[in-house]
Design an enzyme around this catalytic site. Structure first.
Site, PDB file in Angstrom:
ATOM      1  N   CYS A 142       0.809  -1.222   0.000  1.00 24.86           N
ATOM      2  CA  CYS A 142       0.000   0.000   0.000  1.00 24.86           C
ATOM      3  C   CYS A 142       0.847   1.279   0.000  1.00 24.86           C
ATOM      4  CB  CYS A 142      -0.930  -0.007   1.209  1.00 24.86           C
ATOM      5  SG  CYS A 142      -0.152  -0.600   2.712  1.00 24.86           S
TER       6      CYS A 142
ATOM      7  N   HIS B 119      -3.187   6.124   4.486  1.00 26.93           N
ATOM      8  CA  HIS B 119      -1.785   6.317   4.843  1.00 26.93           C
ATOM      9  C   HIS B 119      -1.341   7.705   4.361  1.00 26.93           C
ATOM     10  CE1 HIS B 119      -1.800   2.178   5.804  1.00 26.93           C
ATOM     11  NE2 HIS B 119      -1.070   1.682   4.825  1.00 26.93           N
TER      12      HIS B 119
END
Ligand code: A2P
Length: 340
Positions: A133, A246
């Site tokens: 990710c 994130h």
């Protein structure tokens, strides 16, 4: 180009990413003939909604892939290790979200905005890997800079949401936060330390060189995706008490000079990127805004005053969507359109 429809399986369908994969397949109108939702024996019999229908979850077994043409996996490295080749042998093309196959030279590692051509390599093992990710959102933002000015070195620090660890971690942050504000004792099962009101500079296992596995994934995967081992990458990955998205402080040293204005111009038209950069009005990318969307948000774009060819930026994306499910489904889309 084909207009075919496909028999699709989602492995790990009951998990945080698997669930989002199902949503993405529906939202993006993936050309589906049939779906099969697979998980562990614990979930067999549960039902998940897909395009208005309830679909039963089946236990993953060696026989699960008969007739399946595309299998999207997000059930952990162990499950992928054991079952991705089973699926490939039975004729499915696997798009795997685990870290199990990413560095295999015979398996493409793909971010469709950056290296869609690599998908052609799926024929070697019948598997395509979805990157980590943190790597995905970073390379989406760096790609236009790399193409125009080259990259000598990347220094990145991440601020990663707990959803990247899975459903149990989402529950742990929620439970710990609730307990703490009520002055109650709390459990800690998923992380070695309390995650509520804390920041842990520790994601995945520590390696012998002092980096964590997550940090080394960013190093190795970035080079593989750009097909350029000359790029220096150093990363510090940190888990923060955020549920979704994130954030990354990315410092990039380019080979040729490039201005912050030019970077902004390039990013404004870059696929998958949304520039959110008006600091005078307190506008910059934030986890709470990125959550629920597929775009990678980039802001705080500025010249690094400490080196000649340096740019700093703040890059935020929904780790479950672009960082996992959306990217996997995008890979499957290119595969279905261009290759099958
Ligand atoms: P289950 O819900 O039956 O445990 P998360 O990352 O959010 O924890 O989700 C992990 C996903 O992987 C879940 O769908 C989980 O199914 C699935 N999974 C975990 N272990 C296995 C296994 N051995 N076989 C099949 N699916 C598994």
């Amino acid at each position: 180009m084909s207009d075919r429809k496909f028999n699709v399986a989602v492995v790990g369908a009951t998990g945080a990413v698997g669930n989002q994969m199902i949503t993405c397949l529906g939202e993006r109108n993936f050309p589906i003939k049939s779906v099969k939702f697979l998980a562990s024996a614990r979930s067999a019999g549960r039902e998940l909604r897909f395009r208005g229908d309830l679909v039963p979850v089946e236990e993953l077994t060696e026989k699960s892939f008969e007739g399946v043409e595309i299998a999207i996996f997000s059930a952990g490295g162990g499950t992928s290790e054991k079952f991705a080749s089973v699926a490939a042998k039975s004729g499915a093309v696997v798009v795997d979200n685990s870290s199990q196959w990413r560095m295999d030279p015979d398996i493409p590692l793909v971010v469709p905005e950056v290296n869609p051509h690599a998908i052609a390599g799926y024929t070697k093992k019948g598997i395509i890997a979805n990157p980590n990710c943190s790597t995905i959102q970073m390379v989406v933002a760096l790609n236009p800079i790399y193409r125009e000015a080259g990259i000598r070195r990347i220094v990145v620090a991440t601020y990663q949401a707990v959803s990247g660890t899975g459903k149990k971690a989402i529950d742990e942050l929620f439970d710990q936060t609730r307990s703490m504000i009520n002055f109650l004792p709390f459990d800690k099962k998923v992380y070695p330390h309390r995650i509520a009101f804390n920041a842990l500079p520790h994601i995945d296992k520590f390696e012998n060189n002092g980096y964590t596995k997550e940090e080394m994934k960013m190093v190795k995967e970035t080079r593989k995706i750009f097909e350029d081992d000359s790029i220096g990458v150093t990363a510090t990955t940190v888990r923060v008490p955020v549920f979704y998205s994130h954030s990354e402080a990315v410092n990039v040293e380019t080979l040729k000079p490039i201005s912050a204005e030019r970077v902004r111009e390039l990013l404004l038209v870059a696929p998958g990127v949304k520039v959110v950069d008006d600091p005078a009005n307190d506008v910059y990318p934030m986890a709470i805004d990125a959550a629920g969307q597929d775009a990678t948000l980039v802001g705080r774009i500025r010249k690094d005053i400490s080196i000649e060819n340096g740019i700093d930026m703040w890059v935020v994306a929904d780790n479950i969507r672009k960082g996992a499910a959306t990217n996997a489904v995008q890979i499957a889309e290119v595969l279905a359109k261009e290759y099958l």
